[in-house]
Write a protein that holds these residues in place. Structure first.
Motif, PDB file in Angstrom:
ATOM      1  N   CYS A 284      20.761 -54.904  65.036  1.00  0.00           N
ATOM      2  CA  CYS A 284      19.890 -54.122  64.145  1.00  0.00           C
ATOM      3  C   CYS A 284      20.507 -53.913  62.766  1.00  0.00           C
ATOM      4  O   CYS A 284      20.474 -52.804  62.211  1.00  0.00           O
ATOM      5  CB  CYS A 284      19.535 -52.789  64.784  1.00  0.00           C
ATOM      6  SG  CYS A 284      18.330 -52.952  66.127  1.00  0.00           S
ATOM      7  N   GLY A 285      21.073 -54.969  62.201  1.00  0.00           N
ATOM      8  CA  GLY A 285      21.578 -54.924  60.835  1.00  0.00           C
ATOM      9  C   GLY A 285      22.931 -54.278  60.663  1.00  0.00           C
ATOM     10  O   GLY A 285      23.418 -54.147  59.524  1.00  0.00           O
ATOM     11  N   ALA A 286      23.577 -53.871  61.743  1.00  0.00           N
ATOM     12  CA  ALA A 286      24.896 -53.253  61.651  1.00  0.00           C
ATOM     13  C   ALA A 286      25.867 -53.980  62.585  1.00  0.00           C
ATOM     14  O   ALA A 286      25.462 -54.760  63.449  1.00  0.00           O
ATOM     15  CB  ALA A 286      24.822 -51.773  62.017  1.00  0.00           C
ATOM     16  N   TYR A 287      27.146 -53.721  62.394  1.00  0.00           N
ATOM     17  CA  TYR A 287      28.186 -54.321  63.203  1.00  0.00           C
ATOM     18  C   TYR A 287      28.920 -53.221  63.983  1.00  0.00           C
ATOM     19  O   TYR A 287      29.241 -52.159  63.427  1.00  0.00           O
ATOM     20  CB  TYR A 287      29.195 -55.079  62.328  1.00  0.00           C
ATOM     21  CG  TYR A 287      28.592 -56.229  61.571  1.00  0.00           C
ATOM     22  CD1 TYR A 287      28.505 -57.501  62.127  1.00  0.00           C
ATOM     23  CD2 TYR A 287      28.101 -56.050  60.277  1.00  0.00           C
ATOM     24  CE1 TYR A 287      27.948 -58.568  61.435  1.00  0.00           C
ATOM     25  CE2 TYR A 287      27.548 -57.111  59.563  1.00  0.00           C
ATOM     26  CZ  TYR A 287      27.475 -58.364  60.149  1.00  0.00           C
ATOM     27  OH  TYR A 287      26.919 -59.406  59.456  1.00  0.00           O
ATOM     28  N   TYR A 288      29.186 -53.499  65.253  1.00  0.00           N
ATOM     29  CA  TYR A 288      29.904 -52.554  66.104  1.00  0.00           C
ATOM     30  C   TYR A 288      31.117 -53.265  66.683  1.00  0.00           C
ATOM     31  O   TYR A 288      30.987 -54.337  67.283  1.00  0.00           O
ATOM     32  CB  TYR A 288      28.997 -52.041  67.215  1.00  0.00           C
ATOM     33  CG  TYR A 288      27.796 -51.292  66.696  1.00  0.00           C
ATOM     34  CD1 TYR A 288      27.830 -49.915  66.522  1.00  0.00           C
ATOM     35  CD2 TYR A 288      26.627 -51.974  66.346  1.00  0.00           C
ATOM     36  CE1 TYR A 288      26.732 -49.225  66.019  1.00  0.00           C
ATOM     37  CE2 TYR A 288      25.522 -51.293  65.845  1.00  0.00           C
ATOM     38  CZ  TYR A 288      25.580 -49.918  65.679  1.00  0.00           C
ATOM     39  OH  TYR A 288      24.499 -49.248  65.182  1.00  0.00           O
ATOM     40  N   CYS A 289      32.284 -52.671  66.500  1.00  0.00           N
ATOM     41  CA  CYS A 289      33.532 -53.274  66.968  1.00  0.00           C
ATOM     42  C   CYS A 289      34.092 -52.455  68.120  1.00  0.00           C
ATOM     43  O   CYS A 289      34.299 -51.241  67.998  1.00  0.00           O
ATOM     44  CB  CYS A 289      34.552 -53.338  65.834  1.00  0.00           C
ATOM     45  SG  CYS A 289      36.142 -54.038  66.337  1.00  0.00           S
ATOM     46  N   TYR A 290      34.359 -53.132  69.236  1.00  0.00           N
ATOM     47  CA  TYR A 290      34.952 -52.514  70.421  1.00  0.00           C
ATOM     48  C   TYR A 290      36.365 -53.063  70.572  1.00  0.00           C
ATOM     49  O   TYR A 290      36.588 -54.275  70.450  1.00  0.00           O
ATOM     50  CB  TYR A 290      34.110 -52.829  71.652  1.00  0.00           C
ATOM     51  CG  TYR A 290      32.664 -52.418  71.484  1.00  0.00           C
ATOM     52  CD1 TYR A 290      32.227 -51.145  71.831  1.00  0.00           C
ATOM     53  CD2 TYR A 290      31.728 -53.303  70.927  1.00  0.00           C
ATOM     54  CE1 TYR A 290      30.903 -50.760  71.646  1.00  0.00           C
ATOM     55  CE2 TYR A 290      30.414 -52.928  70.737  1.00  0.00           C
ATOM     56  CZ  TYR A 290      29.999 -51.651  71.097  1.00  0.00           C
ATOM     57  OH  TYR A 290      28.694 -51.280  70.898  1.00  0.00           O
TER      58      TYR A 290
ATOM     59  N   GLY B  11      35.816 -43.076  67.374  1.00  0.00           N
ATOM     60  CA  GLY B  11      36.566 -42.632  68.550  1.00  0.00           C
ATOM     61  C   GLY B  11      36.334 -43.527  69.745  1.00  0.00           C
ATOM     62  O   GLY B  11      36.317 -44.754  69.628  1.00  0.00           O
ATOM     63  N   TYR B  12      36.107 -42.914  70.905  1.00  0.00           N
ATOM     64  CA  TYR B  12      36.014 -43.680  72.146  1.00  0.00           C
ATOM     65  C   TYR B  12      34.569 -43.832  72.606  1.00  0.00           C
ATOM     66  O   TYR B  12      33.815 -42.863  72.676  1.00  0.00           O
ATOM     67  CB  TYR B  12      36.828 -42.996  73.250  1.00  0.00           C
ATOM     68  CG  TYR B  12      38.304 -42.994  72.965  1.00  0.00           C
ATOM     69  CD1 TYR B  12      39.054 -44.157  73.096  1.00  0.00           C
ATOM     70  CD2 TYR B  12      38.952 -41.836  72.548  1.00  0.00           C
ATOM     71  CE1 TYR B  12      40.412 -44.180  72.822  1.00  0.00           C
ATOM     72  CE2 TYR B  12      40.311 -41.845  72.281  1.00  0.00           C
ATOM     73  CZ  TYR B  12      41.036 -43.011  72.418  1.00  0.00           C
ATOM     74  OH  TYR B  12      42.379 -43.032  72.145  1.00  0.00           O
ATOM     75  N   ALA B  13      34.218 -45.057  72.930  1.00  0.00           N
ATOM     76  CA  ALA B  13      32.910 -45.326  73.536  1.00  0.00           C
ATOM     77  C   ALA B  13      32.945 -45.075  75.032  1.00  0.00           C
ATOM     78  O   ALA B  13      31.905 -44.854  75.659  1.00  0.00           O
ATOM     79  CB  ALA B  13      32.493 -46.763  73.272  1.00  0.00           C
TER      80      ALA B  13
ATOM     81  N   LEU C 242      37.828 -48.161  72.203  1.00  0.00           N
ATOM     82  CA  LEU C 242      37.538 -47.717  70.847  1.00  0.00           C
ATOM     83  C   LEU C 242      36.253 -48.358  70.336  1.00  0.00           C
ATOM     84  O   LEU C 242      35.940 -49.501  70.676  1.00  0.00           O
ATOM     85  CB  LEU C 242      38.686 -48.083  69.907  1.00  0.00           C
ATOM     86  CG  LEU C 242      40.003 -47.332  70.079  1.00  0.00           C
ATOM     87  CD1 LEU C 242      41.083 -47.974  69.219  1.00  0.00           C
ATOM     88  CD2 LEU C 242      39.831 -45.862  69.721  1.00  0.00           C
ATOM     89  N   VAL C 243      35.526 -47.633  69.465  1.00  0.00           N
ATOM     90  CA  VAL C 243      34.349 -48.207  68.821  1.00  0.00           C
ATOM     91  C   VAL C 243      34.322 -47.778  67.366  1.00  0.00           C
ATOM     92  O   VAL C 243      34.654 -46.642  67.024  1.00  0.00           O
ATOM     93  CB  VAL C 243      33.049 -47.794  69.543  1.00  0.00           C
ATOM     94  CG1 VAL C 243      32.852 -46.276  69.520  1.00  0.00           C
ATOM     95  CG2 VAL C 243      31.851 -48.505  68.939  1.00  0.00           C
TER      96      VAL C 243
END
Length: 266
Positions: free
Chosen positions: A20-26, A48-50, A34-35
């Protein structure tokens, strides 16, 4: 890369989801998964923490697949490094643990959607752990069931076959060296697809990223992968330089222009 709070944040084994147009890093962390998020892959906000789980530590190499309104998180943790599954309705979490996926050592999951079916690449000792010549960790592939669990019929994808992949020499005191192929990252193409992977030891300055190529098939398990080598000596895609070392475990995602592809790695 910079974070919005101006503080340094570690993000080992970064898996980046474009949604959805954004980036999520795990990312890997001692106390949980971490996220962080970014609009452009350059400027990041730490959240913080996912996921955290009481009684467990050293959460390794998380990866997330979005499917039918839910986010499926694959990861491993100690005291036993075995793949786990957690699910959330939000990419930032919190993710809720569902089940353990194996009884054997298994890490570095990479879930993918391929021609309407879901699959899981991962690293395991199951296939080559008892071999005399090239003992070690290899990359396997399994198909996923509707609930996100693997079928339990893995096939080998990448096996160790050269000294640049050695994790530890004479590991058992009997002359056998332990090899490691891990961190799979699938990159689909029109006629041929690519599988990036990390090799040798994540604590080594010579940890590197290389790739294999395969002709596309309807069933991902039918694809035959060949490492890009010349006379069995790898020429890594990403390796140490005068400014960086220990380069490894990556994902590749569409750049903000939705044309180019960018690699995110530690």
């Amino acid at each position: 890369v910079p974070f919005a709070d101006g503080k340094p944040h570690t993000s080992p084994d970064p898996f980046v989801l474009h949604w959805c147009g954004a980036y999520y890093c795990y990312a890997t962390d001692e106390n949980g998964v971490l996220v962080s998020s970014s609009p452009d892959l350059v400027h990041w906000t730490a959240h913080g923490y996912a996921l955290q789980q009481a009684g467990h530590r050293n959460f390794w190499a998380p990866a997330v697949l979005y499917h039918n309104g839910r986010f499926y998180l694959y990861y491993s943790h100690e005291p036993r490094e075995i793949l786990q599954l957690a699910i959330s309705n939000d990419p930032l979490g919190p993710f809720v643990w569902q089940t353990q996926l194996s009884e054997l050592f298994s890490i570095d999951a990479h879930p993918v959607l391929w021609r309407g079916e879901r699959y899981l690449f991962y690293a395991s000792d199951e296939w080559m752990g008892c071999e005399e010549e090239r003992t070690g960790t290899s990359v396997l592939l399994d198909k996923l069931l509707p609930d996100g669990r693997p079928e339990g019929r893995p096939v080998p994808v990448l096996l160790p076959d050269n000294d640049s992949e050695i994790f530890a020499r004479n590991r058992f005191g009997d002359g056998r060296s332990w090899h490691t192929l891990e961190g799979p990252c699938f990159l689909p193409g029109a006629e041929y697809s690519f599988l990036l992977y990390s090799a040798n030891c994540y604590t080594s300055e010579d940890y590197y990223v290389h790739y294999a190529v395969a002709e596309n098939k309807d069933d991902l398990r039918d694809m035959v992968w060949s490492k890009k080598e010349k006379t069995r000596t790898p020429f890594p895609l990403l390796k140490r330089s005068c400014t960086v070392e220990g380069t490894g475990h990556n994902t590749v995602v569409p750049a903000p222009d939705l044309v180019h592809r960018w690699m995110v790695y530690h």
